[in-house]
Each structure stands twice: as structure tokens, then as C-alpha cells.
Scaffold this motif. Structure first.
Motif, PDB file in Angstrom:
ATOM      1  N   HIS B 113      15.706 -33.287 -87.363  1.00 20.49           N
ATOM      2  CA  HIS B 113      17.072 -33.164 -87.901  1.00 20.49           C
ATOM      3  C   HIS B 113      17.715 -34.535 -88.079  1.00 20.49           C
ATOM      4  N   ASP B 114      18.555 -34.638 -89.085  1.00 20.70           N
ATOM      5  CA  ASP B 114      19.262 -35.893 -89.344  1.00 20.70           C
ATOM      6  C   ASP B 114      20.503 -35.951 -88.451  1.00 20.70           C
ATOM      7  N   VAL B 115      20.272 -36.252 -87.187  1.00 17.61           N
ATOM      8  CA  VAL B 115      21.333 -36.234 -86.176  1.00 17.61           C
ATOM      9  C   VAL B 115      21.169 -37.456 -85.275  1.00 17.61           C
ATOM     10  N   LEU B 116      22.280 -38.087 -84.932  1.00 15.70           N
ATOM     11  CA  LEU B 116      22.262 -39.155 -83.923  1.00 15.70           C
ATOM     12  C   LEU B 116      22.653 -38.553 -82.579  1.00 15.70           C
ATOM     13  N   TYR B 172      14.330 -44.193 -84.773  1.00 14.75           N
ATOM     14  CA  TYR B 172      15.195 -45.137 -84.070  1.00 14.75           C
ATOM     15  C   TYR B 172      15.580 -44.606 -82.700  1.00 14.75           C
ATOM     16  N   ALA B 173      15.306 -45.416 -81.670  1.00 15.30           N
ATOM     17  CA  ALA B 173      15.773 -45.130 -80.313  1.00 15.30           C
ATOM     18  C   ALA B 173      16.240 -46.454 -79.733  1.00 15.30           C
ATOM     19  N   ASP B 183      27.752 -54.668 -79.956  1.00 12.12           N
ATOM     20  CA  ASP B 183      26.357 -54.227 -80.020  1.00 12.12           C
ATOM     21  C   ASP B 183      26.283 -52.701 -80.174  1.00 12.12           C
ATOM     22  N   ILE B 184      27.159 -51.982 -79.465  1.00  7.79           N
ATOM     23  CA  ILE B 184      27.198 -50.514 -79.597  1.00  7.79           C
ATOM     24  C   ILE B 184      27.490 -50.147 -81.043  1.00  7.79           C
ATOM     25  N   GLN B 185      28.526 -50.774 -81.593  1.00  6.62           N
ATOM     26  CA  GLN B 185      28.958 -50.387 -82.949  1.00  6.62           C
ATOM     27  C   GLN B 185      27.912 -50.750 -83.999  1.00  6.62           C
ATOM     28  N   LYS B 186      27.260 -51.898 -83.776  1.00  5.42           N
ATOM     29  CA  LYS B 186      26.200 -52.313 -84.700  1.00  5.42           C
ATOM     30  C   LYS B 186      25.060 -51.274 -84.680  1.00  5.42           C
ATOM     31  N   LYS B 187      24.727 -50.815 -83.471  1.00  8.56           N
ATOM     32  CA  LYS B 187      23.616 -49.860 -83.342  1.00  8.56           C
ATOM     33  C   LYS B 187      23.977 -48.489 -83.897  1.00  8.56           C
ATOM     34  N   VAL B 188      25.206 -48.071 -83.694  1.00  5.15           N
ATOM     35  CA  VAL B 188      25.638 -46.771 -84.247  1.00  5.15           C
ATOM     36  C   VAL B 188      25.528 -46.815 -85.768  1.00  5.15           C
ATOM     37  N   LYS B 189      26.021 -47.906 -86.357  1.00  7.00           N
ATOM     38  CA  LYS B 189      25.980 -48.023 -87.827  1.00  7.00           C
ATOM     39  C   LYS B 189      24.537 -48.077 -88.331  1.00  7.00           C
ATOM     40  N   ALA B 191      21.880 -46.870 -86.820  1.00  2.00           N
ATOM     41  CA  ALA B 191      21.251 -45.557 -86.616  1.00  2.00           C
ATOM     42  C   ALA B 191      21.674 -44.578 -87.712  1.00  2.00           C
ATOM     43  N   LEU B 192      22.957 -44.577 -88.015  1.00  4.57           N
ATOM     44  CA  LEU B 192      23.464 -43.615 -89.004  1.00  4.57           C
ATOM     45  C   LEU B 192      22.998 -43.957 -90.417  1.00  4.57           C
TER      46      LEU B 192
END
Lengths: 392, 289
Positions: B113-116, B172-173, B183-189, B191-192
Motif C-alpha cells: 500500500h502507498d502509505v507512510l 524506504y525505512a 531531519d524528521i521533516q526532510k525524511k517525511v517529505k 518518504a511521501l
């Protein structure tokens, strides 16, 4: 069009004609033929739905919960242990007011493990807030699925609906079924539209924490909706009869009750056997009839009381038992009839057919013979005394 | 305060790392996002009826099923032809991820599924009162792994959850820490921007459960990373990309700020064992600069 169909194939076909957007299921006997057929329809592009193969019934119910929360008509089916594993989600779907439709191919629960039919599984989620319908025949099971979406998606209702059909007897039995055409279904059941959904244009929060200041009222509203259903379900059945020309569903159905002074009360496929027994008894001059529970939740308390108010003796046939208590239908019926006060008939409760033990016309006669005797509340019929003796 | 999709007024404790991280995640994801949230602190403190902190569509069902609910949401959107441009996030605490929610999570990852999925890892069941979870670190003193004459706190190591997620072959993990907000925000972007299932595990100190000053949340979070006890890395299509540590600090600097590790400080042998955990992480994930 009339077709000679296995129950599961008929259900898959009628679900297809309801045009669900998301189907999710986990295999369990005797539900498998239904979801296998649906998977094939999706594979053949005859049905444009997302078919989600999950790793458990808990997730099957959660997937349809999530899909329904996006405003998409959804479907799942299960049985027995599968329903028990789902139970937590089943309660949650009702609390979230999501009109999912599920087929339960009714089956005994473990232990001992037993894949055959009784109606114990559904009783585990009896109090969940779902509308619980029981089919007597494959035809009625087909018809009830159409009515299920109609009832659940009604903006006044917004509750999930479960269609109970006896495992193997109805899921694997074959019958001539009058299958509604796609055009008829499209006309009867328009596409599902709701503003109660997860939508980025109109963000809303679903599934709040409700503290003691709010919880009581939110639960009361489900009970209130269930009571409103007592008025709505007969209307849906009437409209269905007008459209399709046959009686299916409703709160209760009666058989030869006009002048009856004795009556059976039951639900599901056993009603067919009871009808045969009644015909035999009637030919011997016995004034006996049947009150069939087509809707178990909400419990049609006034309808059963009205149907039984002139009856002297009632035999309740339960295919499940609240161990340590009574048969569930017996409990609901006696609670409902207690309002008749002095006119309350003598009601006896009988347990039959657990774990697929065959219920024959003779078994119903056995029940009838007991009816004239001592009033009983939870008597098991057809026990093999020689097996019980071995345990002593 | 900058515009945020996670409004103030919720009831999180002072210094709650999870509340900070949750805001960073949703603000990086943006308004075209639907969230499925497991039961836990975040759900409880952000959506007490009739108030909600969330400015995006948000659903809570149960403790363990947000992955399956998110799978259903994604499938519903796909059926409607509305998935394009909409992010679906499933989020949970460490218990809802690594213990009770693991089966549903594994199913979601395996089905593609396309889910983070975002795991807010505060290393115990904080909502119910600091009971041990599968992500509680070795020796941590929790209410169900208390220290005593026959106990030295939690006897088991942390479940290697990011590796378990990555082993599903997902694109992606990653891990992150609330000590490093960008770093959190960079990774969220990042990943999405990737199609398919993604897993992000964020270390979020819990002042109440870890027993540290609520003002020390960022400092404690950073020390977990700088000592090697909370390795920060990404698996991009299985390729390990570590966040290097410029100067490794001794584990004692991290442990001494927290009541949950107090019993270790008097025990040089135990301290050595914890240092060995950090050394193992440094080696396994290639954290040395």
C-alpha cells in the motif's frame, strides 16, 4: 432471471451487482466460495473494486472500516473464529457509524474445532450495534444483501448490517434463485453518497475519545437508531416486495399463525424444516404456526408480542446457547413477551443443531412433543445419552 | 507561531517528544494528508471529544489496526480515483507498532500500500503508565520490568523494528529523532515522494516515563543519537545510509539524565553492557564519522 445456484455463488453475484468499491476478506470455511468468486470477478474486470487480501479477519474488518470511512461502499464476509477475531473491529465499525455490509456464514465456534453450522458465532457480537438479519433460504440471503445496503446507508441510520446465512446449508446448498439484473439493482440501490467521510477538502476527525460526560449519550444514540429501525426495516421490505415481487426480510415473518394456539420461534434455515413439521402437525389437526425472526437486532419486540398474543404455548428453537444461561432467542423473546403480563404464553426454550448436528423434521416433532409437558428454559434436544454416559 | 496543521490546546504533558514530532510530521506532509492513528497517548491527548487538534482528515479506530485502516483508506481513494496527490499516514506508538500492531503493519508493508507508517518511539506503554514494550531498551526500569532484588529492569534488548520493516523489501525505512527536527521533516517529505509502503521510526523522549526534566527533551533526544544508542539511518531500496556521529559520547551522559536508568549508574558492569549496545549499533549501522 432464475438460475440454479450454489448459495455462495449467488451471494457473490448479488454483491457484485451492488458495486462495492472495496472488498477485503480472510479465508475461512464455509465463507471461502463467496470471496473466491468476488476475487475472480475483480480479476476478470467484471467488477471494478479493490480486492484487498489481508493477513487476518481483524485486518479484513479494519480495511473495510477504513474504506467505508472514505465514503466508499465496502464488503467483507467471514464465519466462526473469523468473526470472533474481528469482534473488536465489529464493535468499532458500529460505534463509528460506518454502514459496512458483511456476510456471516454461520458456524460453530471452537473448542472443539468444528466447521459445521450453528448460530453461535454471531451471538458473540450480538451487542455490537450492527443490524443483524437472518436468511432462511438462498433466495432470501440474496435479497437481504440488497436490503442490507439500503438499510445501513440510510442517512437516518448509518449502521453496519450483517446478513447471517447458515454455513454449508445455505452457503453450499443449491437452489433455484431469482437473481436481480444489474439494471434492477442499480435502480433499487443508488451509489453511496455521504458527507461523513475522510476528505481533504473537508477535514474531520473520526473516532474521538469520549469521556464520561459524552459516552452515555453517544451510545444512547445507537440504541435510538436501532429502535427507529423497527419502523424502517418493514418499509424497506415492503419497498423490496414492490420492486422485486417477493417477500424477503422484514422484522418477522409468520407461517400458519392465523388461528394458531401453539407456535415455534426460530431464525435461519431451520425455519424451512419447521414449516414442513407444521404442515404435518396441521394435517393432524394441531393449531401450530411459526414466527420467524428475520431481524434479530433490533429485536422486533412489539412484532413478536403481537404475533404471539393469542398463543398458549411457544417453543423457541435456538441454534446457539449462552452457556450458563439460555438460548439467545429465548432470552430476547421472553423479555419481549413479559410486557404482555397476564396474557403471556408459556414459553419453553430448546437448543438444537449445535456444531452441525442435523435438524430433521423429526427433531422438530421432538420439540413439539415436549411443548405440552413441563415448561423448560434451556433443554438440549437430540443428546446421545450413550456419549454422555461415557464421561461419567 | 507558524501556521500548523496540529493545533495547540491539546493535553500532552509538558516536554512531550511525541507531540513535537507529530506536529513536525503533519506539517511536513501538508494538508493533503489523511491520518489513521492507533490508540495511544497521541490519540488521547489530541482528540478528546468534542475537540480535535487535527486540521487534516484523521481517524482513530483501535490500538493495533491503523495499518489496516490506512490500507482501507488508500484502497477507497484508489477506487474513487482520488489517491493521486493525497498522502496516507498510519501512525502509532512503539507498542502499537512493534507489539500489538506488528501483524497489521507487516500485512500493510507486504501488500504494498502507498502509505507512510510513522512510529513514535517513546520506548514503553506510556498511555497506560510506563509498562514495558518490545521497544523498551535493555535495563530500563518500567512498571512491569521494575528493578528489584531479582531484577535489573527490562531483561531484553529493543526489537530491531526498522530492520524488520526494511526486511519486507519496502522502498524506504528510516529512523529519526525529535532532537533533529529538520531531519524528521526532510525524511517525511522524502518518504511521501516515494510510491509504496514506507516506515519511519522517530525517537521521542517521554519526560514522565523516562523521568527527566521536561525542559531536557531535545537534549536527551540528541544524546541518545550522539552516544550511538539510537542509531539514525535510512534504508533506501535496502541500501543503508547512516547519519554519521561526529564525536561519539559515552552512554553514561545519556543515561544519567533519566530516572529509568538510575540503577545503572552505580554499576560499572551494567554500564559497560550498555556501552556495548552502543558500540554494536555504531558498527552495525556504520555511524562513525
Amino acid at each position: 432471471m432464475k438460475e440454479f445456484l450454489e448459495g455462495s455463488h449467488a451471494i457473490a453475484q448479488v454483491i457484485k451487482s451492488c458495486r462495492p468499491g472495496v472488498i477485503s476478506a480472510y479465508p475461512i470455511t464455509p465463507q471461502t466460495h463467496i470471496v473466491e468468486d468476488l476475487a475472480q470477478m475483480v480479476a476478470n474486470q467484471e467488477l471494478h473494486a479493490q480486492f484487498v487480501n489481508v493477513e487476518s479477519e481483524h485486518s479484513a474488518a479494519s480495511v473495510v472500516l477504513g474504506a467505508e470511512a472514505t465514503g466508499v461502499r465496502s464488503y467483507t464476509a467471514t464465519s466462526s473464529q473469523g468473526l470472533l477475531l474481528m469482534a473488536e473491529v465489529v464493535f468499532n465499525i458500529a460505534g463509528l457509524r460506518l454502514p459496512v455490509v458483511m456476510t456471516t456464514a454461520n458456524r460453530a465456534v471452537s473448542a472443539p474445532i468444528n466447521i459445521w453450522n450453528d448460530q453461535q458465532d454471531v451471538m458473540a457480537v450480538r451487542d455490537s450495534g450492527w443490524v443483524l438479519l437472518f436468511a432462511e433460504s438462498i433466495q432470501e440471503a440474496v435479497d437481504l444483501h440488497l436490503q442490507a445496503y439500503k438499510i445501513g446507508e440510510d442517512p437516518r441510520i448509518m449502521l453496519p448490517v450483517m446478513v447471517n446465512m447458515d454455513g454449508f446449508i445455505l452457503t453450499h446448498g443449491m437452489e433455484v434463485v431469482d437473481m436481480p439484473s444489474q439494471e434492477e439493482v442499480d435502480k433499487y440501490l443508488p451509489s453511496y453518497n455521504t458527507t461523513y467521510k475522510l476528505d481533504i477538502e473537508h477535514p474531520q476527525t473520526m473516532g474521538y475519545l469520549a469521556d464520561p460526560d459524552y459516552y452515555l449519550e453517544i451510545r444512547y444514540l445507537v440504541q435510538q437508531t436501532q429502535q427507529e429501525l423497527l419502523g424502517i426495516i418493514p418499509q424497506v421490505a415492503k419497498e423490496f416486495q414492490k420492486t422485486f415481487g417477493r417477500e424477503s426480510g422484514g422484522l418477522i415473518q409468520t407461517y400458519r399463525m392465523e388461528d394458531a394456539d401453539q407456535a415455534f420461534v426460530a431464525a435461519g434455515s431451520v425455519c424451512g424444516t419447521i414449516r414442513d413439521a407444521i404442515d404435518e402437525l396441521r394435517s393432524k389437526g394441531r393449531k401450530v404456526g411459526l414466527v420467524k425472526i428475520a431481524t434479530y437486532r433490533p429485536f422486533p419486540k412489539d412484532a413478536v408480542a403481537a404475533a404471539l398474543k393469542n398463543v398458549r404455548e411457544v417453543a423457541v428453537v435456538d441454534k446457539s446457547v449462552s452457556l450458563g444461561g439460555f438460548g439467545p432467542f429465548y432470552t430476547d423473546l421472553t423479555s419481549s413477551l413479559s410486557f404482555l403480563a397476564g396474557k403471556m404464553p408459556k414459553v419453553s426454550g430448546f437448543i438444537l443443531g449445535l456444531g452441525g448436528r442435523d435438524i430433521r423434521v423429526g427433531s422438530i416433532h421432538d420439540v413439539y412433543e415436549k411443548l405440552g409437558g413441563k415448561q423448560v428454559d434451556c433443554e438440549f434436544i437430540g443428546l446421545k445419552q450413550e456419549l454422555l454416559a461415557e464421561t461419567e | 507561531m507558524a501556521e500548523t496543521l496540529f493545533k495547540p490546546g491539546h493535553t500532552a504533558c509538558a516536554g512531550c517528544g511525541q507531540a513535537i514530532a507529530a506536529r513536525l510530521v503533519i506539517d511536513a506532509a501538508g494538508k493533503n494528508t489523511i491520518i489513521a492513528n492507533n490508540t495511544g497517548c497521541l490519540e488521547v491527548f489530541s482528540t478528546k471529544y468534542p475537540e480535535s487538534a487535527w486540521c487534516v482528515p484523521w481517524i482513530h479506530s483501535l490500538f493495533e489496526n491503523c495499518s489496516a485502516v490506512a490500507s482501507g483508506v488508500e484502497s477507497g481513494l484508489k477506487f474513487l480515483g482520488k489517491k493521486e496527490g493525497v498522502n496516507v499516514i498510519a501512525q502509532a506508538g512503539d507498542g502499537g507498532t512493534a507489539d500489538i500492531g506488528l501483524q497489521a503493519l507487516s500485512g500493510m508493508l507486504e501488500r504494498g500500500h502507498d502509505v507512510l507508517f510513522v512510529c513514535y518511539d517513546n520506548e514503553a506503554y506510556m498511555n497506560t503508565g510506563i509498562q514495558r514494550s518490545g521497544l523498551t531498551p535493555t535495563t530500563s526500569n518500567t512498571t512491569t520490568t521494575p528493578t528489584g532484588s531479582a531484577s535489573f529492569g527490562n531483561p531484553r534488548p529493543k526489537k530491531p523494528m526498522p530492520d524488520i520493516a526494511a526486511a519486507h523489501g519496502i522502498p524506504y525505512a528510516a529512523t529519526a529523532s525529535v532532537g533533529y527536527p529538520q531531519d524528521i521533516q526532510k525524511k517525511v517529505k522524502k518518504a511521501l515522494g516515494i510510491k509504496g509502503p514506507k516506515y519511519l521510526q522517530i525517537h521521542v523522549p517521554c519526560p514522565l516515563g523516562w523521568r527527566h526534566e521536561s525542559s531536557l527533551t531535545p537534549e536527551v533526544a540528541k544524546l541518545a543519537v550522539e552516544t550511538g544508542l539510537y542509531p539514525i539511518f535510512e534504508y533506501e531500496n535496502g541500501q543503508l545510509i547512516p547519519r554519521k556521529i561526529a564525536t561519539l559520547k559515552p552512554v553514561e551522559e545519556y543515561l544519567k539524565l533519566q530516572g529509568r536508568f538510575k540503577h545503572l549508574l552505580k554499576d560499572p558492569k551494567a554500564l559497560k553492557e550498555i556501552q556495548a549496545v552502543a558500540d554494536y549499533n555504531v558498527k552495525k549501522y556504520g555511524l562513525s564519522a
